[in-house]
Design an enzyme around this catalytic site. Structure first.
Site, PDB file in Angstrom:
ATOM      1  N   ASP A  92       0.864  -1.179   0.000  1.00  0.00           N
ATOM      2  CA  ASP A  92       0.000   0.000   0.000  1.00  0.00           C
ATOM      3  C   ASP A  92       0.905   1.234   0.000  1.00  0.00           C
ATOM      4  OD1 ASP A  92       0.980   0.026   2.546  1.00  0.00           O
ATOM      5  OD2 ASP A  92      -0.952  -0.162   3.544  1.00  0.00           O
ATOM      6  N   ASP A 291      -8.036  -6.952   1.068  1.00  0.00           N
ATOM      7  CA  ASP A 291      -6.954  -7.170   2.022  1.00  0.00           C
ATOM      8  C   ASP A 291      -7.506  -6.753   3.367  1.00  0.00           C
ATOM      9  OD1 ASP A 291      -5.593  -4.434   3.129  1.00  0.00           O
ATOM     10  OD2 ASP A 291      -6.574  -4.143   1.208  1.00  0.00           O
ATOM     11  N   CYS A 329     -13.440 -28.837   9.130  1.00  0.00           N
ATOM     12  CA  CYS A 329     -12.268 -28.104   8.639  1.00  0.00           C
ATOM     13  C   CYS A 329     -11.067 -29.051   8.568  1.00  0.00           C
ATOM     14  CB  CYS A 329     -11.942 -26.938   9.569  1.00  0.00           C
ATOM     15  SG  CYS A 329     -10.511 -25.982   9.040  1.00  0.00           S
ATOM     16  N   CYS A 331      -7.910 -28.151   8.256  1.00  0.00           N
ATOM     17  CA  CYS A 331      -6.643 -27.472   8.562  1.00  0.00           C
ATOM     18  C   CYS A 331      -5.891 -28.224   9.664  1.00  0.00           C
ATOM     19  CB  CYS A 331      -6.883 -26.018   8.955  1.00  0.00           C
ATOM     20  SG  CYS A 331      -7.202 -25.736  10.703  1.00  0.00           S
ATOM     21  N   CYS A 334      -7.477 -27.884  13.254  1.00  0.00           N
ATOM     22  CA  CYS A 334      -8.716 -28.638  13.514  1.00  0.00           C
ATOM     23  C   CYS A 334      -8.493 -30.146  13.441  1.00  0.00           C
ATOM     24  CB  CYS A 334      -9.803 -28.209  12.535  1.00  0.00           C
ATOM     25  SG  CYS A 334     -10.319 -26.506  12.798  1.00  0.00           S
ATOM     26  N   HIS A 360      -5.743 -21.498  11.305  1.00  0.00           N
ATOM     27  CA  HIS A 360      -7.139 -21.869  11.031  1.00  0.00           C
ATOM     28  C   HIS A 360      -7.909 -20.715  10.360  1.00  0.00           C
ATOM     29  CE1 HIS A 360     -11.307 -23.137  11.478  1.00  0.00           C
ATOM     30  NE2 HIS A 360     -11.519 -21.912  11.931  1.00  0.00           N
TER      31      HIS A 360
HETATM   32 ZN   LIG Z   1      -9.445 -25.370  10.963  1.00  0.00          ZN
END
Ligand SMILES: [Zn+2]
Length: 381
Positions: A92, A291, A329, A331, A334, A360
């Site tokens: 930016d 963003d 999830c 990830c 999780c 996460h």
């Molecule tokens: Zn997760």
């Protein structure tokens, strides 16, 4: 090689699927860019971010200019090499931080975009920021690190961004407070327009795309005027910046005014917005890029994003909860840890807590964006 291409337009909304090409790779839009304020996503490594799948990051010129300084980064091979990020990078212009730090302290508004000061009843005067001195040429401000004085101009912002070497850079603009009067917002907008032309002239590097910023606060005539003015300049893309009104409703109205004025062949960035429900709505209004520090900042405070909303792990009900944050999830967080363990990490102020939460939350946003892109492709969005 064109910078941006619209690949598909939704039949159900103004949403579109697009492709941005940069010297460091491509970005399929709509896309969310995590914010690497100080050339790092707090708590995560570039390898983590690649595992999550983000193609591109946004870094803050204001912070990198003050520390370590753009010259040091340039000497060390530029921002990509400095932070070991091989994908596209965006910086930016520094304008947002300079001005939001100024009026944020004066008006008690933490941030222009992202937080909406709808609860503040009367406008606070004077509305011109005092901690930042603005003149026709630029803005004088105090470093939040050591109180030293600095003067940033549109030319200097472009020079700094060229030294940093991101693939996409922004024009230097004056962000006005959501509490500023219309008269002041108009003056600031007109100055931002003059600065936009200066930025175009100051730009020397051919391998960086330059995005112009539309200002005009919460006023329809100003927003349309700004969108038309910035759109007729040879920018590679356009961004909607500054105060987006007093409520979320105002923000979506602003998008309805502004989007029709922007040429279809240019990408549109909505600066500083990133809550899941806002991403959804803004994409339907035709936004391609986002963003926001929202998912990462939230994570560091122990708040996890889920389809049902925000879950604060510090809540004592999670002390013995064996379940993961989200069953569905996939990830790392999780798949491996219980809510009880995450609760314990945050209670004990262990560093792993913010790290697992950030992983996460960014995974969640990335999956959401993947889903949206798929739905646009199959005309289901
Ligand atoms: Zn997760």
């Amino acid at each position: 090689m064109s910078f941006f291409k619209v690949l598909k337009k939704s039949k159900k909304s103004k949403a579109r699927l697009g492709l941005i090409k940069t010297p460091h790779g491509q970005i399929t839009t709509p896309a969310f860019l995590p914010v690497a304020t100080q050339a790092t996503i707090k708590t995560l490594s570039p390898a983590d971010l690649k595992e999550i799948g983000f193609p591109a990051l946004l870094c803050n010129t204001y912070h990198l200019y003050l520390r370590p300084g753009e010259k040091i980064i340039q000497k060390l091979g530029g921002l990509h090499q400095f932070m070991d990020w091989s994908g596209p990078l965006i910086t930016d212009s520094g304008g947002f931080q300079i001005f939001s730090l100024g009026f944020g302290l004066e008006h008690g508004v933490g941030k222009i975009a992202g937080y909406f000061p709808g609860q503040i009843k009367q406008p606070i005067n004077p509305v011109k920021p005092k901690l930042v001195k603005i003149d026709e040429k630029g803005a004088e401000f105090m470093s939040h690190l050591d109180g030293s004085k600095h003067y940033l101009t549109p030319q200097k912002s472009i020079q700094i961004q060229e030294a940093l070497g991101a693939d996409i850079i922004f024009t230097f603009d004056e962000c006005t407070s959501p509490l500023a009067t219309k008269q002041y917002t108009r003056q600031a907008m007109e100055r931002t327009h003059r600065w936009a032309e200066i930025c175009l002239k100051a730009k020397k590097r051919k391998d960086q795309a330059l995005l112009g910023i539309i200002q005009g606060g919460q006023w329809k005539d100003l927003r349309i005027k700004s969108a038309q003015f910035i759109s007729q300049l040879p920018f590679d893309g356009l961004a909607v910046g500054g105060s987006l009104g007093k409520t979320k409703k105002d923000m979506f109205k602003i998008l309805d005014w502004v989007i029709p004025e922007i040429p279809e062949e240019k990408p549109r960035h909505l600066l500083g917005i990133g809550q899941p429900e806002d991403l959804n709505k803004a994409i339907k209004k035709g936004i391609d890029l986002f963003d926001c520090v929202y998912p990462t900042r939230l994570a560091r405070h122990g708040t996890f994003l889920t389809p049902k909303g925000e879950l604060n792990i510090l809540n004592s009900s999670f002390r013995t909860d064996k379940k993961p944050i989200m069953k569905s999830c996939s990830c790392y967080t999780c798949q491996n840890f219980s809510r009880a363990y995450l609760h314990h990490l945050f209670k004990a102020k262990e560093m792993l807590g913010p790290r697992l939460a950030t992983f996460h939350n960014l995974w969640f946003i990335h999956q959401l964006m993947n889903k949206i892109r798929k739905e646009i492709k199959s005309d289901k969005f």
